[in-house]
Write a protein that holds these residues in place. Structure first.
Motif, PDB file in Angstrom:
ATOM      1  N   ALA A  11      65.705  47.915  41.650  1.00  0.00           N
ATOM      2  CA  ALA A  11      66.560  48.686  40.746  1.00  0.00           C
ATOM      3  C   ALA A  11      66.274  48.333  39.290  1.00  0.00           C
ATOM      4  N   LEU A  12      66.052  47.070  39.011  1.00  0.00           N
ATOM      5  CA  LEU A  12      65.720  46.638  37.647  1.00  0.00           C
ATOM      6  C   LEU A  12      64.381  47.208  37.209  1.00  0.00           C
ATOM      7  N   LEU A  14      63.014  49.969  38.300  1.00  0.00           N
ATOM      8  CA  LEU A  14      63.228  51.401  38.074  1.00  0.00           C
ATOM      9  C   LEU A  14      63.899  51.651  36.722  1.00  0.00           C
ATOM     10  N   LEU A  15      64.868  50.841  36.371  1.00  0.00           N
ATOM     11  CA  LEU A  15      65.538  50.976  35.077  1.00  0.00           C
ATOM     12  C   LEU A  15      64.567  50.756  33.925  1.00  0.00           C
ATOM     13  N   VAL A  16      63.736  49.739  34.024  1.00  0.00           N
ATOM     14  CA  VAL A  16      62.760  49.456  32.973  1.00  0.00           C
ATOM     15  C   VAL A  16      61.765  50.600  32.845  1.00  0.00           C
ATOM     16  N   ILE A  18      62.261  53.796  33.579  1.00  0.00           N
ATOM     17  CA  ILE A  18      62.946  54.951  32.984  1.00  0.00           C
ATOM     18  C   ILE A  18      63.108  54.762  31.479  1.00  0.00           C
ATOM     19  N   VAL A  19      63.492  53.571  31.046  1.00  0.00           N
ATOM     20  CA  VAL A  19      63.649  53.301  29.615  1.00  0.00           C
ATOM     21  C   VAL A  19      62.308  53.400  28.906  1.00  0.00           C
ATOM     22  N   TRP A  20      61.262  52.845  29.502  1.00  0.00           N
ATOM     23  CA  TRP A  20      59.926  52.904  28.893  1.00  0.00           C
ATOM     24  C   TRP A  20      59.465  54.349  28.770  1.00  0.00           C
ATOM     25  N   TRP A  21      59.681  55.128  29.820  1.00  0.00           N
ATOM     26  CA  TRP A  21      59.249  56.530  29.810  1.00  0.00           C
ATOM     27  C   TRP A  21      59.963  57.314  28.713  1.00  0.00           C
ATOM     28  N   THR A  22      61.257  57.115  28.560  1.00  0.00           N
ATOM     29  CA  THR A  22      61.999  57.867  27.552  1.00  0.00           C
ATOM     30  C   THR A  22      61.675  57.404  26.138  1.00  0.00           C
TER      31      THR A  22
END
Length: 54
Positions: A11-12, A14-16, A18-22
């Motif tokens: 989960a961590l 995946l969060l990283v 998503i943040v990197w992509w945005t």
């Protein structure tokens, strides 16, 4: 216990991602250049032919 830690790590990750992509997946040419007068650039300049004349 190990399965919970593995799921939390996933989960961590995946969060990283998503943040990197945005943060870094923006416009190809970057942001438009700023105007000389310090104003915010518009999306599309208006044409004289589109303005209403009195």
């Amino acid at each position: 216990m190990g399965l919970i830690l593995l799921e939390a790590l996933g989960a961590l990750l995946l969060l990283v991602l998503i943040v990197w992509w945005t943060m870094f997946a923006g416009r190809k040419g970057g942001e438009p250049p700023a105007r000389e007068d310090g104003g915010v650039p518009t999306a599309a300049p208006t044409k004289k032919s589109e303005e209403k004349s009195p």
